[in-house]
Design an enzyme around this catalytic site. Sequence first.
Site, short mmCIF file in Angstrom:
data_model
loop_
_atom_site.label_atom_id
_atom_site.label_comp_id
_atom_site.label_asym_id
_atom_site.label_seq_id
_atom_site.Cartn_x
_atom_site.Cartn_y
_atom_site.Cartn_z
N HIS A 72 3.86 5.94 -8.02
CA HIS A 72 2.70 7.00 -7.11
C HIS A 72 3.49 7.78 -5.95
CE1 HIS A 72 -0.77 4.64 -8.21
NE2 HIS A 72 0.19 5.16 -9.63
N TYR A 201 -6.47 1.52 -0.04
CA TYR A 201 -6.57 0.57 1.26
C TYR A 201 -7.50 0.40 2.11
CZ TYR A 201 -1.53 -0.83 -0.38
OH TYR A 201 -0.65 -1.17 -0.65
N PRO A 293 0.17 -9.66 1.29
CA PRO A 293 0.47 -9.20 0.64
C PRO A 293 0.10 -7.80 0.75
CG PRO A 293 -0.99 -10.34 -0.43
CD PRO A 293 -0.40 -10.93 0.87
N LYS A 297 5.09 -6.44 0.00
CA LYS A 297 6.81 -6.28 -0.23
C LYS A 297 7.23 -7.86 -0.78
CE LYS A 297 7.13 -3.38 2.51
NZ LYS A 297 8.02 -1.94 0.89
N TYR A 385 6.80 1.65 3.83
CA TYR A 385 5.78 0.92 2.34
C TYR A 385 6.89 1.05 1.42
CZ TYR A 385 1.66 0.24 -0.63
OH TYR A 385 0.88 0.22 -1.84
#
Length: 398
Positions: A72, A201, A293, A297, A385
Amino acid sequence: MRTQVAIIGAGPAGLLLGQLLFKSGIDAVIIEQRSPDYVLGRIRAGVLEQVSMDLLDQAGVGARAQAEGLPHDGIELLFKGARHRIDLHALTGGSRVTVYGQTEVTRDLMDARAAEGLTTVYDAQNVSVHDFDGQQPRVTYEKDGQTHELVCDFIAGCDGYHGVCRASVPADALKTYERVYPFGWLGVLADVPPVSHELIYANTERGFALCSMRSTTRSRYYVQVPTTDKIENWTIDQFWTELGNRLDPEARANLVTGPALEMSIAPLRSFVAEPMRFGRMFLAGDAAHIVPPTGAKGLNLAASDVGYLWTALTEFYNDKSAVGIDTYSDRCLRRVWRAERFSWWFTSLMHRFPETGEFGQKIQEAELDYLVNSRAASTSLAENYVGLPLGFAEAATP
Ligand code: RFL
Ligand code: PHB
């Protein structure tokens, strides 16, 4: 029984450490309180950083994650009804993440361990750790009504948040830091195609939602729920309706519903125990720290702890150097706190907090607006990220 390293817990941290040590010629036995099926049945993380992928490779188990994992290059942030893409790849100069489920990581590690004939004791009861402040630690456990003892050089506490290793450390030797969030995640795994090819998200007035996946035919979705919600009071139809209500019109139109393969509620917390080494016992992964979550991580931190521990033990046995062992805790904790900060920040930005009301919602929307329109702010999100390199702990000064 005798071994060099007794590993407590056959989750991803313990299994990865076992495989890496095997590659370095170091003998390890894993003691796990549950059955292999129970361990494999836990549906958890789904996003792997490059550092974790590299460690799987070094452990000799990276092939399937490479072949079947989904690379991704970006994530999408949804707020005020519209989606905005964060181009992880462009903003970080070429980094990406791989979507590959924790269950598959665990399965690959278990298969490799079995293929090499390495010892894992499953269904071990009353596991106890002893004498880790001396030269010869021991682990005792019961299996099939018999008590067994494992004598070792080191104990690796990879036994998760509820494990016995951290709990065996004297209270005055440990400092803990904790934040419990006033909500949890209701998660559903279903054999339906994902709404989008990248993760979404979502910050909405109804609360957070996340659209993730395990493959092009299997989706993993989450919605924020109050901590008081009970899983038995949710039906799958209610879940699909609630998720749809938190998506933009295009994603809602793409939402394919179906029966749940798994449905559960996970509480959200931030937690760190310091230090991560006590004499000849080390803590790694969830045994030492928990992140909410939102930043994906948890599993990645478990892998990077194991990376540091593997280096430290290899240096000890092969180079007769204790430097890695002596610096293990500090190296891990520096990386852990960076991930804790990011996970806390991303959680705070994306969820509806009962106490902050409409003002809090407006502030979040303003920050999200800044985040997606400022290259500096987007880069900060992207860097965190995709994750920090393992060498980070040495490279920068605190
Ligand atoms: P694990 O996976 O908890 O494995 C620990 C193992 O130790 C065993 N054990 C013992 N064995 C012997 N004796 C004892 N006394 C023992 N006590 C426990 C346990 O049975 C288990 O097999 O820890 P590890 O290896 O450190 O791996 C960490 C990751 O599992 C964890 O960070 C992530 O899964 C966290 N997490 C998530 N992370 C993400 O990045 N994305 C997610 O979506 C995500 N979802 C989750 C999660 C963690 C959850 N927990 C802890 C309840 C969802 C849930 C529900
Ligand atoms: C998941 O796929 O389970 C997942 C993905 C990203 C997250 C958390 C969970 O931030």
